[in-house]
Design a protein around this motif. Structure first.
Motif, PDB file in Angstrom:
ATOM      1  N   SER A   1       0.806  -1.224   0.000  1.00  0.00           N
ATOM      2  CA  SER A   1       0.000   0.000   0.000  1.00  0.00           C
ATOM      3  C   SER A   1       0.837   1.271   0.000  1.00  0.00           C
ATOM      4  O   SER A   1       0.291   2.373  -0.047  1.00  0.00           O
ATOM      5  N   LYS A   2       2.145   1.126   0.043  1.00  0.00           N
ATOM      6  CA  LYS A   2       3.008   2.305   0.118  1.00  0.00           C
ATOM      7  C   LYS A   2       3.164   2.949  -1.256  1.00  0.00           C
ATOM      8  O   LYS A   2       3.254   2.262  -2.274  1.00  0.00           O
ATOM      9  N   THR A   3       3.221   4.260  -1.260  1.00  0.00           N
ATOM     10  CA  THR A   3       3.461   5.012  -2.487  1.00  0.00           C
ATOM     11  C   THR A   3       4.715   5.857  -2.310  1.00  0.00           C
ATOM     12  O   THR A   3       5.217   6.037  -1.198  1.00  0.00           O
ATOM     13  N   GLY A   4       5.210   6.359  -3.421  1.00  0.00           N
ATOM     14  CA  GLY A   4       6.418   7.177  -3.372  1.00  0.00           C
ATOM     15  C   GLY A   4       7.484   6.634  -4.298  1.00  0.00           C
ATOM     16  O   GLY A   4       7.222   5.812  -5.187  1.00  0.00           O
ATOM     17  N   MET A   5       8.705   7.075  -4.083  1.00  0.00           N
ATOM     18  CA  MET A   5       9.806   6.704  -4.959  1.00  0.00           C
ATOM     19  C   MET A   5      10.304   5.293  -4.647  1.00  0.00           C
ATOM     20  O   MET A   5      10.428   4.902  -3.482  1.00  0.00           O
TER      21      MET A   5
ATOM     22  N   THR B   1      14.890   4.844 -10.967  1.00  0.00           N
ATOM     23  CA  THR B   1      14.028   5.292  -9.877  1.00  0.00           C
ATOM     24  C   THR B   1      12.642   5.584 -10.440  1.00  0.00           C
ATOM     25  O   THR B   1      12.502   6.327 -11.420  1.00  0.00           O
ATOM     26  N   LEU B   2      11.628   4.978  -9.816  1.00  0.00           N
ATOM     27  CA  LEU B   2      10.254   5.066 -10.310  1.00  0.00           C
ATOM     28  C   LEU B   2       9.345   5.696  -9.259  1.00  0.00           C
ATOM     29  O   LEU B   2       9.658   5.690  -8.063  1.00  0.00           O
ATOM     30  N   GLN B   3       8.208   6.191  -9.720  1.00  0.00           N
ATOM     31  CA  GLN B   3       7.181   6.716  -8.822  1.00  0.00           C
ATOM     32  C   GLN B   3       6.084   5.668  -8.673  1.00  0.00           C
ATOM     33  O   GLN B   3       5.434   5.300  -9.650  1.00  0.00           O
TER      34      GLN B   3
ATOM     35  N   GLN C   1       0.046  -1.758  -6.612  1.00  0.00           N
ATOM     36  CA  GLN C   1       0.905  -2.697  -7.331  1.00  0.00           C
ATOM     37  C   GLN C   1       1.719  -1.974  -8.399  1.00  0.00           C
ATOM     38  O   GLN C   1       1.188  -1.183  -9.171  1.00  0.00           O
ATOM     39  N   LEU C   2       3.007  -2.284  -8.401  1.00  0.00           N
ATOM     40  CA  LEU C   2       3.909  -1.759  -9.424  1.00  0.00           C
ATOM     41  C   LEU C   2       4.583  -2.934 -10.109  1.00  0.00           C
ATOM     42  O   LEU C   2       5.155  -3.805  -9.445  1.00  0.00           O
ATOM     43  N   GLU C   3       4.508  -2.974 -11.430  1.00  0.00           N
ATOM     44  CA  GLU C   3       5.214  -3.982 -12.209  1.00  0.00           C
ATOM     45  C   GLU C   3       6.186  -3.278 -13.144  1.00  0.00           C
ATOM     46  O   GLU C   3       5.797  -2.384 -13.899  1.00  0.00           O
ATOM     47  N   TYR C   4       7.446  -3.709 -13.067  1.00  0.00           N
ATOM     48  CA  TYR C   4       8.493  -3.038 -13.835  1.00  0.00           C
ATOM     49  C   TYR C   4       9.292  -4.075 -14.616  1.00  0.00           C
ATOM     50  O   TYR C   4      10.064  -4.847 -14.036  1.00  0.00           O
TER      51      TYR C   4
ATOM     52  N   ALA D   1      10.869   3.173   0.766  1.00  0.00           N
ATOM     53  CA  ALA D   1      10.546   3.674   2.104  1.00  0.00           C
ATOM     54  C   ALA D   1      11.675   3.431   3.101  1.00  0.00           C
ATOM     55  O   ALA D   1      11.453   3.005   4.233  1.00  0.00           O
ATOM     56  N   GLY D   2      12.903   3.682   2.677  1.00  0.00           N
ATOM     57  CA  GLY D   2      14.033   3.591   3.590  1.00  0.00           C
ATOM     58  C   GLY D   2      14.549   2.198   3.849  1.00  0.00           C
ATOM     59  O   GLY D   2      15.330   1.988   4.779  1.00  0.00           O
TER      60      GLY D   2
END
Length: 213
Positions: A152-156, A173-175, A180-183, A202-203
């Motif tokens: 559920s986290k968003t950001g870089m 580096t993606l936003q 869900q992010l698929e790269y 997120a660190g």
């Protein structure tokens, strides 16, 4: 001494042929003791490093061994090892670390070698929700590669692909704006073998092994 045709006459045994001619014993048996000897010179040795593991848990023991020189001096890129002398180095890294050894004592082609030990769940900050189980690589093994992040986290988000020797083949580096992010990564020109995929979000940085077929 040598004869006109370059054959040695400095021998102790002679044989008489059927034609009544005396010849050196070794020539009569088919060997010429005045052979030209050309030395074969190989390449100079290079310093090499082997490790008992490349992807470990925080604090897990790793044994590093140097080869190709008589004296080895070890250092780490994060300062955890400084000028340690010896052919073997035993470490317990808590974060991803590159270890460098410099060899001496012999005429070397390359006197420096390094290896990177990747630490799973490498903590670079404070993270409330672990993301190790939320990152998938598919297919694995495979000839193509997609990195999937499901949380559920968003950001870089930073995604990198490295060889087991630490060479970076891809970094981006993606936003992330959805759950869900698929790269997909272009890995068509990479040789077959094992690679390390690093995902920083997120660190926190997580490393995964991926096999290119």
């Amino acid at each position: 001494r040598s004869s006109a045709n370059g054959q040695s006459t400095g021998v102790t045994s002679w044989l008489k042929t059927q034609a009544g001619v005396w010849t050196p014993y070794t020539i009569e048996l088919g060997a010429n003791i005045a052979m030209d000897i050309a030395p074969i010179v190989g390449m100079k040795p290079s310093v090499q490093v082997s490790s008992s593991a490349l992807l470990v848990n925080p604090g897990q023991q790793v044994i590093l061994n140097g080869r190709g020189a008589s004296i080895f001096v070890w250092n780490a890129d994060n300062g955890s090892v400084v000028n340690y002398t010896g052919p073997q180095l035993i470490v317990n890294p808590i974060q991803t670390t590159t270890y460098i050894t410099t060899g001496s004592g012999l005429d070397l082609c390359n006197n420096t070698a390094s290896t990177t030990i990747f630490v799973s769940g490498d903590v670079v900050g404070v993270e409330e929700e672990p993301i190790e189980s939320q990152i998938k690589l598919y297919p694995n093994p495979g000839k193509a590669l997609t990195v999937q992040i499901q949380n559920s986290k968003t950001g870089m988000v930073k995604i990198a692909l490295q060889s087991i020797t630490g060479q970076v083949h891809h970094s981006n580096t993606l936003q992330k704006s959805t759950d869900q992010l698929e790269y997909p990564l272009n890995v068509s020109e990479l040789p077959a073998g094992m690679y390390i995929i690093s995902v920083e979000q997120a660190g926190r940085t997580v490393h995964r092994k991926w096999i290119k077929q």
